[in-house]
Design a protein around this motif. Structure first.
Motif, mmCIF file in Angstrom:
data_model
loop_
_atom_site.group_PDB
_atom_site.id
_atom_site.type_symbol
_atom_site.label_atom_id
_atom_site.label_comp_id
_atom_site.label_asym_id
_atom_site.label_seq_id
_atom_site.Cartn_x
_atom_site.Cartn_y
_atom_site.Cartn_z
ATOM 1 N N PRO A 1 0.842 -1.207 0.000
ATOM 2 C CA PRO A 1 0.000 0.000 0.000
ATOM 3 C C PRO A 1 0.869 1.246 0.000
ATOM 4 O O PRO A 1 1.878 1.311 0.712
ATOM 5 N N VAL A 2 0.481 2.225 -0.808
ATOM 6 C CA VAL A 2 1.253 3.466 -0.917
ATOM 7 C C VAL A 2 0.315 4.673 -0.887
ATOM 8 O O VAL A 2 -0.889 4.559 -1.108
ATOM 9 N N ALA A 3 0.911 5.821 -0.595
ATOM 10 C CA ALA A 3 0.181 7.089 -0.625
ATOM 11 C C ALA A 3 0.991 8.076 -1.450
ATOM 12 O O ALA A 3 2.219 7.973 -1.535
ATOM 13 N N MET A 4 0.311 9.030 -2.055
ATOM 14 C CA MET A 4 0.975 9.974 -2.947
ATOM 15 C C MET A 4 0.485 11.391 -2.667
ATOM 16 O O MET A 4 -0.693 11.610 -2.380
ATOM 17 N N THR A 5 1.399 12.328 -2.750
ATOM 18 C CA THR A 5 1.044 13.736 -2.578
ATOM 19 C C THR A 5 1.846 14.561 -3.574
ATOM 20 O O THR A 5 2.974 14.183 -3.917
ATOM 21 N N PRO A 6 1.307 15.658 -4.100
ATOM 22 C CA PRO A 6 2.074 16.485 -5.037
ATOM 23 C C PRO A 6 3.378 16.967 -4.419
ATOM 24 O O PRO A 6 3.429 17.323 -3.240
ATOM 25 N N ALA A 7 4.453 16.963 -5.198
ATOM 26 C CA ALA A 7 5.761 17.398 -4.713
ATOM 27 C C ALA A 7 5.918 18.908 -4.777
ATOM 28 O O ALA A 7 6.857 19.455 -4.216
ATOM 29 N N THR A 8 5.018 19.580 -5.477
ATOM 30 C CA THR A 8 5.095 21.039 -5.597
ATOM 31 C C THR A 8 3.788 21.662 -5.116
ATOM 32 O O THR A 8 2.755 21.000 -5.061
ATOM 33 N N SER A 9 3.857 22.929 -4.751
ATOM 34 C CA SER A 9 2.671 23.631 -4.253
ATOM 35 C C SER A 9 2.729 25.094 -4.646
ATOM 36 O O SER A 9 3.812 25.691 -4.707
ATOM 37 N N GLU A 10 1.571 25.665 -4.921
ATOM 38 C CA GLU A 10 1.476 27.095 -5.210
ATOM 39 C C GLU A 10 0.627 27.808 -4.167
ATOM 40 O O GLU A 10 0.162 28.923 -4.386
ATOM 41 N N SER A 11 0.432 27.151 -3.015
ATOM 42 C CA SER A 11 -0.434 27.729 -1.976
ATOM 43 C C SER A 11 0.149 29.000 -1.373
ATOM 44 O O SER A 11 -0.576 29.808 -0.798
ATOM 45 N N GLU A 12 1.485 29.189 -1.488
ATOM 46 C CA GLU A 12 2.110 30.378 -0.912
ATOM 47 C C GLU A 12 2.023 31.587 -1.848
ATOM 48 O O GLU A 12 2.395 32.689 -1.465
ATOM 49 N N LYS A 13 1.564 31.364 -3.062
ATOM 50 C CA LYS A 13 1.485 32.459 -4.019
ATOM 51 C C LYS A 13 0.392 33.449 -3.626
ATOM 52 O O LYS A 13 -0.621 33.086 -3.030
ATOM 53 N N VAL A 14 0.611 34.731 -3.965
ATOM 54 C CA VAL A 14 -0.405 35.756 -3.720
ATOM 55 C C VAL A 14 -1.588 35.492 -4.645
ATOM 56 O O VAL A 14 -1.422 35.343 -5.856
ATOM 57 N N ARG A 15 -2.776 35.400 -4.073
ATOM 58 C CA ARG A 15 -3.982 35.168 -4.871
ATOM 59 C C ARG A 15 -4.954 36.323 -4.653
ATOM 60 O O ARG A 15 -5.048 36.871 -3.558
ATOM 61 N N PHE A 16 -5.673 36.665 -5.697
ATOM 62 C CA PHE A 16 -6.598 37.786 -5.632
ATOM 63 C C PHE A 16 -8.039 37.313 -5.784
ATOM 64 O O PHE A 16 -8.312 36.318 -6.463
ATOM 65 N N HIS A 17 -8.946 38.023 -5.128
ATOM 66 C CA HIS A 17 -10.375 37.821 -5.321
ATOM 67 C C HIS A 17 -10.894 38.923 -6.236
ATOM 68 O O HIS A 17 -10.360 40.038 -6.248
ATOM 69 N N THR A 18 -11.924 38.614 -7.012
ATOM 70 C CA THR A 18 -12.557 39.632 -7.847
ATOM 71 C C THR A 18 -13.620 40.345 -7.019
ATOM 72 O O THR A 18 -14.472 39.701 -6.406
ATOM 73 N N LEU A 19 -13.538 41.679 -6.993
ATOM 74 C CA LEU A 19 -14.445 42.481 -6.175
ATOM 75 C C LEU A 19 -15.260 43.434 -7.033
ATOM 76 O O LEU A 19 -14.881 43.759 -8.165
ATOM 77 N N ASN A 20 -16.376 43.878 -6.473
ATOM 78 C CA ASN A 20 -17.122 45.001 -7.038
ATOM 79 C C ASN A 20 -16.415 46.265 -6.546
ATOM 80 O O ASN A 20 -16.421 46.565 -5.352
ATOM 81 N N ARG A 21 -15.801 47.003 -7.446
ATOM 82 C CA ARG A 21 -14.993 48.144 -7.037
ATOM 83 C C ARG A 21 -15.820 49.206 -6.302
ATOM 84 O O ARG A 21 -15.317 49.884 -5.407
ATOM 85 N N ASP A 22 -17.099 49.340 -6.665
ATOM 86 C CA ASP A 22 -17.944 50.375 -6.039
ATOM 87 C C ASP A 22 -18.303 50.010 -4.601
ATOM 88 O O ASP A 22 -18.326 50.869 -3.716
ATOM 89 N N THR A 23 -18.604 48.711 -4.349
ATOM 90 C CA THR A 23 -19.052 48.315 -3.018
ATOM 91 C C THR A 23 -17.962 47.647 -2.187
ATOM 92 O O THR A 23 -18.069 47.565 -0.966
ATOM 93 N N GLY A 24 -16.919 47.136 -2.854
ATOM 94 C CA GLY A 24 -15.884 46.397 -2.145
ATOM 95 C C GLY A 24 -16.285 44.974 -1.816
ATOM 96 O O GLY A 24 -15.565 44.261 -1.114
ATOM 97 N N ASN A 25 -17.446 44.521 -2.321
ATOM 98 C CA ASN A 25 -17.933 43.177 -2.036
ATOM 99 C C ASN A 25 -17.365 42.167 -3.028
ATOM 100 O O ASN A 25 -17.045 42.506 -4.180
ATOM 101 N N ARG A 26 -17.245 40.900 -2.586
ATOM 102 C CA ARG A 26 -16.773 39.830 -3.454
ATOM 103 C C ARG A 26 -17.767 39.594 -4.588
ATOM 104 O O ARG A 26 -18.974 39.705 -4.420
ATOM 105 N N VAL A 27 -17.243 39.248 -5.748
ATOM 106 C CA VAL A 27 -18.057 38.861 -6.895
ATOM 107 C C VAL A 27 -18.065 37.338 -6.958
ATOM 108 O O VAL A 27 -17.017 36.707 -6.887
ATOM 109 N N VAL A 28 -19.252 36.742 -7.051
ATOM 110 C CA VAL A 28 -19.353 35.285 -7.133
ATOM 111 C C VAL A 28 -19.695 34.876 -8.554
ATOM 112 O O VAL A 28 -20.351 35.614 -9.295
ATOM 113 N N SER A 29 -19.214 33.685 -8.937
ATOM 114 C CA SER A 29 -19.509 33.175 -10.277
ATOM 115 C C SER A 29 -20.401 31.949 -10.151
ATOM 116 O O SER A 29 -20.343 31.229 -9.149
ATOM 117 N N GLN A 30 -21.241 31.725 -11.136
ATOM 118 C CA GLN A 30 -22.122 30.563 -11.129
ATOM 119 C C GLN A 30 -22.453 30.171 -12.563
ATOM 120 O O GLN A 30 -22.366 30.983 -13.494
#
Length: 269
Positions: A19-48
């Motif tokens: 039995p073996v287990a595997m995990t990715p050897a690389t990660s991008e979790s430390e990268k700066v990530r941005f959320h899309t906002l409504n510039r007028d209200t400052g609220n998050r924009v959701v997609s669907q």
């Protein structure tokens, strides 16, 4: 913190299985990530997902995969349909053959994963397969289902573990002759020694600092500057809201306090 495994299953070589287990050897979790906002209200924009004809949002349970067989004509596949075509390679890495370790061109290597035994009983079988590949300087070739696609993979012994590389499909690698055919086959022999001198002057030991991301560092600095410029939010009564307590420990401060406490303890003693 215990590692989070991406996949669990079995490593098989002839009659040897573990039995073996595997995990990715690389990660991008430390990268700066941005959320899309409504510039007028400052609220998050959701997609669907929205129905292209009715314009109404589609519920998660109503989403399905569709294969186009004509204009606006699709074959619908459910999750149950997709599960029925699952292969044995969903849960088993069966090593089919071995090839010299240096025979696979780097351009075919896609993504590395760390492979390790999943229990103490399988440790010995895993170690035997790993050390035998090391001794013969070979890598194992197998197949594994990843993201509902069966991928060719190689298993490369590395230290006490094994690195599993997913490989690009042959039709994903463009033939180099289409791009290199008009380049000179040989350089001026008088110029090559000069470039060799430059190479010697610029030669150094490999370091991970060579692959640092200056843009990432600049983004972090910019975000910190923006934070300082922001005014604290006020409560409904006009009072400044207290800053939330942080769980982040400044290691340098903690070490300094520990050293000072230790010095005081010694003086008191």
């Amino acid at each position: 913190m215990a590692p989070r495994y991406y996949w669990k299953g079995y490593l098989k070589l002839s009659l040897v299985t573990c039995p073996v287990a595997m995990t990715p050897a690389t990660s991008e979790s430390e990268k700066v990530r941005f959320h899309t906002l409504n510039r007028d209200t400052g609220n998050r924009v959701v997609s669907q997902y929205v129905d292209s004809v009715t314009g109404k949002p589609v519920k998660d349970e109503n989403e399905a995969k569709g294969y186009a067989r004509g204009e606006n004509d699709y074959v619908i596949l459910t999750e149950d349909d997709l599960d029925r075509v699952a292969l044995d390679t969903v849960k088993t890495i069966d090593i089919e053959k071995f090839v010299p370790a240096n025979s696979i061109e780097w351009i075919y290597l896609e993504k590395p994963h760390y492979l390790m035994p999943d229990d103490a009983v399988g440790n010995e079988a895993f170690a035997v397969i790993r050390d035998a590949m090391k001794a013969d300087k070979v890598v194992g070739v197998s197949k594994l289902v990843m993201g509902r696609r069966e991928r060719a993979v190689i298993l490369e012994p590395r230290d006490e573990g094994i690195v599993l590389w997913s490989l690009r499909f042959g039709d994903e690698v463009r033939p180099e002759e289409n791009y290199f055919e008009d380049i000179e086959a040989e350089a001026d022999p008088d110029l090559v020694p000069l470039v060799q001198q430059l190479i010697k002057q610029k030669s150094a030991r490999w370091s991970t600092n060579m692959v640092s991301d200056p843009i990432q560092a600049s983004l972090v600095k910019l975000i910190e500057e923006k934070k300082k410029q922001l005014k604290p939010k006020k409560t409904a009564k006009g009072k400044t809201a207290p800053a939330p307590a942080s769980n982040v420990v400044n290691i340098m401060d903690a070490l300094k306090k520990s050293i000072q406490a230790d010095l005081k303890g010694r003086k008191a003693g």
